[in-house]
Every structure is written in structure tokens, then in C-alpha cells.
Enzyme design. Structure first.
Site, PDB file in Angstrom:
ATOM      1  CB  CYS A  40      -0.874  -0.038   1.249  1.00 38.87           C
ATOM      2  SG  CYS A  40      -1.837   1.448   1.552  1.00 38.87           S
ATOM      3  CG  HIS A  41       0.989   5.935  -1.393  1.00 37.10           C
ATOM      4  ND1 HIS A  41       1.140   6.353  -2.691  1.00 37.10           N
ATOM      5  CD2 HIS A  41       1.708   6.805  -0.636  1.00 37.10           C
ATOM      6  CE1 HIS A  41       1.903   7.438  -2.714  1.00 37.10           C
ATOM      7  NE2 HIS A  41       2.255   7.730  -1.479  1.00 37.10           N
ATOM      8  CB  THR A  42       0.050   3.529   4.332  1.00 38.35           C
ATOM      9  OG1 THR A  42      -1.159   4.146   3.851  1.00 38.35           O
ATOM     10  CG2 THR A  42       0.318   4.057   5.727  1.00 38.35           C
ATOM     11  CG  HIS A  62      -0.779  -1.843   6.114  1.00 40.94           C
ATOM     12  ND1 HIS A  62       0.256  -1.256   5.450  1.00 40.94           N
ATOM     13  CD2 HIS A  62      -1.902  -1.291   5.611  1.00 40.94           C
ATOM     14  CE1 HIS A  62      -0.225  -0.371   4.587  1.00 40.94           C
ATOM     15  NE2 HIS A  62      -1.535  -0.383   4.652  1.00 40.94           N
ATOM     16  CD  GLU A  63      -3.481  -3.784   0.701  1.00 39.85           C
ATOM     17  OE1 GLU A  63      -4.187  -2.757   0.782  1.00 39.85           O
ATOM     18  OE2 GLU A  63      -2.731  -4.005  -0.274  1.00 39.85           O
ATOM     19  CB  CYS A  92     -10.783  -4.990  22.081  1.00 39.76           C
ATOM     20  SG  CYS A  92     -11.557  -3.512  22.788  1.00 39.76           S
ATOM     21  CB  CYS A  95     -11.634  -0.200  24.137  1.00 35.10           C
ATOM     22  SG  CYS A  95     -11.963   0.173  22.410  1.00 35.10           S
ATOM     23  CB  CYS A  98     -15.066  -1.466  20.745  1.00 34.00           C
ATOM     24  SG  CYS A  98     -13.619  -1.904  19.762  1.00 34.00           S
ATOM     25  CB  CYS A 106     -10.305  -0.969  18.494  1.00 33.91           C
ATOM     26  SG  CYS A 106      -9.822  -1.983  19.899  1.00 33.91           S
ATOM     27  NE  ARG A 110      -3.072   4.130  16.271  1.00 35.77           N
ATOM     28  CZ  ARG A 110      -1.793   4.471  16.089  1.00 35.77           C
ATOM     29  NH1 ARG A 110      -0.857   3.918  16.827  1.00 35.77           N
ATOM     30  NH2 ARG A 110      -1.467   5.354  15.175  1.00 35.77           N
ATOM     31  CB  CYS A 169      -5.096  -1.689   3.493  1.00 33.76           C
ATOM     32  SG  CYS A 169      -4.957   0.094   3.713  1.00 33.76           S
ATOM     33  NE  ARG A 364      -2.817  -2.051  -2.325  1.00 33.85           N
ATOM     34  CZ  ARG A 364      -2.897  -0.717  -2.090  1.00 33.85           C
ATOM     35  NH1 ARG A 364      -2.445   0.147  -2.963  1.00 33.85           N
ATOM     36  NH2 ARG A 364      -3.400  -0.268  -0.953  1.00 33.85           N
TER      37      ARG A 364
END
Ligand code: NAD
Ligand code: AHE
Ligand code: ZN
Length: 369
Positions: A40-42, A62-63, A92, A95, A98, A106, A110, A169, A364
Site C-alpha cells: 500500500c502507499h502507506t 499491513h495488507e 476488542c 474498549c 468499540c 479501537c 493502539r 486495506c 496493487r
């Protein structure tokens, strides 16, 4: 155990493919064999050094999608052999966030996630005895990862890893921004700025909900054909329109768009996106991630006269609840993922995947282990 991973040893340096050590899952965690991961670009953004939470050395990614191979003490919702998608936005269900039902953000883990460590404050990865950090709680550029149970969505077993990894993502962020964040309605007029891996999914979401007009704006005319295939009705190249882009778009939409989406991460574009909204009700959704230090601005008059600025993370989707549903949408043919996966690479060639994205040649690129 050992795992093969693409390690980011420092910002702005190519990833290095090395064997690193991975500790097994602790209580409340699972060990996952990652089968495929998108780029991903991130990931590029963090590697560039512009991310204030970008810590090195780390394993980006993260994908991903894969299979649970071991579970730690106390894990009740997952078992060995489950097909899963690890989540950077956990769920979760306990919290304040959530329970509020007002956000998908959530907050259970974090703080540690942003520091590149597991909830107990340590990393499971090591290279030559030195810790290597996790990234977004996922680190899917490693063949094996450890993730907290609350950050793992269980998915159906017939879903192909090399396609559904993208749901983690890009697909969900784009479609979710339309249906959960904007709550856009049939018949609306919308403008999507940036027709990459996220923007094309915004377009796909707009088509799903029955938007009347879907305008795509991108500096790269090479993105036009794919965007049309996904439902774009008009293409605008800002380089051709020049300084009058906002009035041009306001005119094209008959007074301004009902919804606009920034999928570029460029703060000047974010301003254009807000100002291209319809007076009185137009909403602009910021999806793009801007570098550390960047700020958005506009005349407050734009907001006084009814335009709304909103942002979205992961399209407002609740990971463990919504990701399996989106996998179903793909498996039932309601959404198209296949055409957006323009390149497949082995881990050894992951840096080429970054180059392809940067050169605007891929939508992608997916790495298969
Ligand atoms: P990408 O590189 O695939 O696409 C970006 C597109 O924007 C490209 O087509 C590029 O030509 C176009 N573009 C760049 N500058 C432009 C400009 N000035 N005007 C018009 N078009 C322009 O990236 P992507 O994977 O689609 O990600 C897009 C953004 O979304 C990134 O900033 C990424 O970090 C962010 N993102 C946010 C979330 C979230 O949850 N909020 C999730 C995923 C990605
Ligand atoms: N560390 C970054 C955060 C960037 C950011 O906003 N990330 C999005 C996901 S981008 C996926 O491609 C997100 O989910 N944000 C919510 C959160 O809690 O981070 C920065 O710029 O500080
Ligand atoms: Zn992403």
C-alpha cells in the site's frame, strides 16, 4: 523460529530480504503464516521517513492474509488452520471506542502498536540478537508473524489469499469510505481525487451504492481506463485544467459535489476537494495520509456555508465484523478485486513493487510467499 522477511533497516533504503528470528505467540496472541500481502502507499509513506510513527529497523506491511499455525494461552476465537486477515485496526469489542458504536478506532492496543511492539511492550522479531520492530501490528512483509487475537479477522477457507489480502486495506478503505463514513446515497454526485489502489475502490463503492455521477481526478492519464471500468463517468486531468480546477469541478457537478474523497495524501488536493463540495451540504472525506508537519487549510467560510470536512481510517470498517463480510462480497462477485491486482511478485522482488507504485504503473502489487 526463523522467518523470511523484507526488513526496513532505515528510512529511504531498499528493503532487505533476510532470515530473522520470531518468538512464538504469548497469551492472547496467535502465530500466522502469511501467504500473500499487498503493498500500500502507506508502506511507502512510512519507508520514506515522513511518518512520525515510522521507527526502524522494522518489518513493514499491513495488507496480508494467511493461516493460523499456533495460538497462545487464553485464545478462544481462533484455532490452528483458521484462514485469517491480520488487522491494523483491531476490534476488542470492550474498549470505550468499540462500545461507543461511533467509531472503528479501537483503542485497546493502539499505544503499543504505534511504538512497534506487541501489547506487552516487546517485539517478537530479532535480527542478529537485536530487536526488529513490528509495523501497524501486522508486519505482513514477513512470512510468519505474531498478532493479538483481537487484531485478527477469521475468513472463509475458499477465499484466495492473493486476492483477499487487499481487503485488509485498500478495498475496505475505499468502499467503506463511501458506505460507512460518507453514507453516500443513490443518485449522488461525487468526485474522487487520486485513482490509485484506494481511489479506484472509492469509485467501486460509489457504483455499488448507485451514484449518478462519479468524477475521477488524477494527474496520471494512464489511470483513466481502469477507473472507467470501475464506474467513473468523467475523467479530469488537473494538469489540463490548471488553476481553475475547483470552479471547473463545481460547474461539472452542477453546483458542487455531494461527496468528494481525497485519495492522494496531498494537502493542496484536500483543500480543492473540500471547496469542490456543494454549498450547504457537500461532504469531503480525507482518506490520504499526509506527511509529518503537513497541515490543511481553507477559508472558514467554506465550513460556515455548510461544507463538511471528515476523515476516515480503514473506511470506518470494524475489522473482525466487517472484513469477513467483504470477503463474502468478493466471493459472491459483488466487488471486483482481480483487475486491481496488476502485479504479483515473490518476496525477493518486493522493492520492484514499490517502484511500480511510485512510477504509477501498478494499482496493487501483491507479494506471494
Ligand atoms: P497510490 O499511489 O496507488 O495512488 C495515488 C494516486 O494519486 C495516483 O494515481 C496518483 O497519480 C494520484 N495523485 C497524486 N498526486 C495527485 C494530485 N495532485 N492530483 C490528483 N491526483 C494525484 O496510493 P494509494 O495506495 O491509493 O493510497 C492513497 C492515499 O491513501 C495514500 O496517502 C495512503 O497513505 C492513504 N491511505 C489511507 C488509508 C486510511 O485508512 N485513511 C488507507 C490506505 C491508504
Ligand atoms: N502513523 C501515521 C498514521 C497514518 C494513518 O492515519 N494511518 C491510517 C491507516 S493508513 C493504511 O494504509 C489509520 O488507520 N489511522 C488510524 C490510526 O490510529 O493510526 C501518522 O501519520 O502518524
Ligand atoms: Zn494501507
Amino acid at each position: 523460529m526463523k522467518t523470511r522477511a523484507a526488513v526496513a533497516f532505515a528510512a529511504q533504503k531498499p528493503l532487505e530480504i533476510v532470515e530473522i528470528d520470531l518468538d512464538g505467540p504469548k497469551a492472547g496472541e496467535v502465530l500466522i503464516e502469511v501467504k500473500a500481502t499487498g503493498i500500500c502507499h502507506t508502506d511507502y509513506y512510512t519507508l520514506s521517513g515522513a511518518d512520525p510513527e515510522g521507527l526502524f529497523p522494522c518489518v513493514l506491511g499491513h495488507e496480508g492474509a494467511g493461516i493460523v499455525v499456533d495460538v497462545g494461552l487464553g485464545v478462544t476465537t481462533l484455532k490452528k488452520g483458521d484462514h485469517v486477515i491480520p488487522l491494523y485496526t483491531p476490534e476488542c469489542r470492550q474498549c470505550k471506542s468499540c462500545l461507543s458504536r461511533k467509531t472503528n478506532l479501537c483503542t485497546a492496543i493502539r499505544a503499543t502498536q504505534g511504538k512497534g511492539v506487541m501489547p506487552d511492550g516487546t517485539s517478537r522479531f530479532k535480527c542478529d540478537g537485536e530487536p526488529v520492530l513490528h509495523y501497524m501490528g501486522t508486519s505482513t512483509f514477513s512470512n510468519f508473524i505474531v498478532a493479538p487475537e483481537i487484531a485478527v479477522a477469521k475468513i472463509r477457507e475458499d477465499a484466495p489469499f492473493d486476492k483477499v489480502c487487499y481487503i485488509r486495506c485498500g478495498v475496505t478503505t475505499g468502499i467503506g469510505a463511501v458506505i460507512w463514513t460518507a453514507k453516500a446515497e443513490a443518485g449522488c454526485r461525487a468526485i474522487v481525487f487520486g485513482l490509485g489502489g484506494i481511489g479506484l475502490n472509492v469509485i467501486q463503492g460509489l457504483r455499488l451504492i448507485g451514484a449518478e455521477q462519479i468524477i475521477g481526478v488524477d494527474l496520471n492519464p494512464g489511470k483513466k481506463a481502469m477507473a472507467e471500468k470501475f464506474g467513473m463517468t468523467h475523467f479530469v486531468n488537473p494538469a489540463e485544467v490548471g488553476a481553475d480546477l475547483v470552479p471547473y469541478l463545481v460547474d461539472l457537478t452542477g453546483g458542487g459535489a455531494d461527496y468528494t474523497f481525497d485519495c492522494t495524501g496531498n494537502v493542496n488536493v484536500m483543500r480543492q476537494a473540500l471547496e469542490a463540495c456543494h454549498r450547504g451540504w457537500g461532504e469531503s472525506i480525507i482518506i490520504g495520509v499526509a506527511p509529518s508537519g503537513a497541515e490543511i487549510s481553507t477559508r472558514p467560510f467554506q465550513l460556515v456555508t455548510g461544507r463538511v470536512w471528515k476523515g476516515t481510517a480503514f473506511g470506518g470498517a470494524r475489522g473482525r465484523t466487517d472484513v469477513p463480510r467483504i470477503v463474502d462480497w468478493y466471493m459472491n462477485g459483488r466487488i471486483n478485486i482481480d483487475d486491481l491486482i496488476t502485479h504479483k511478485l515473490p518476496l525477493e522482488r518486493i522493492n520492484e513493487g514499490f517502484d511500480l507504485m511510485h512510477e504509477g504503473k501498478s494499482i496493487r502489487a501483491v507479494v506471494e510467499f
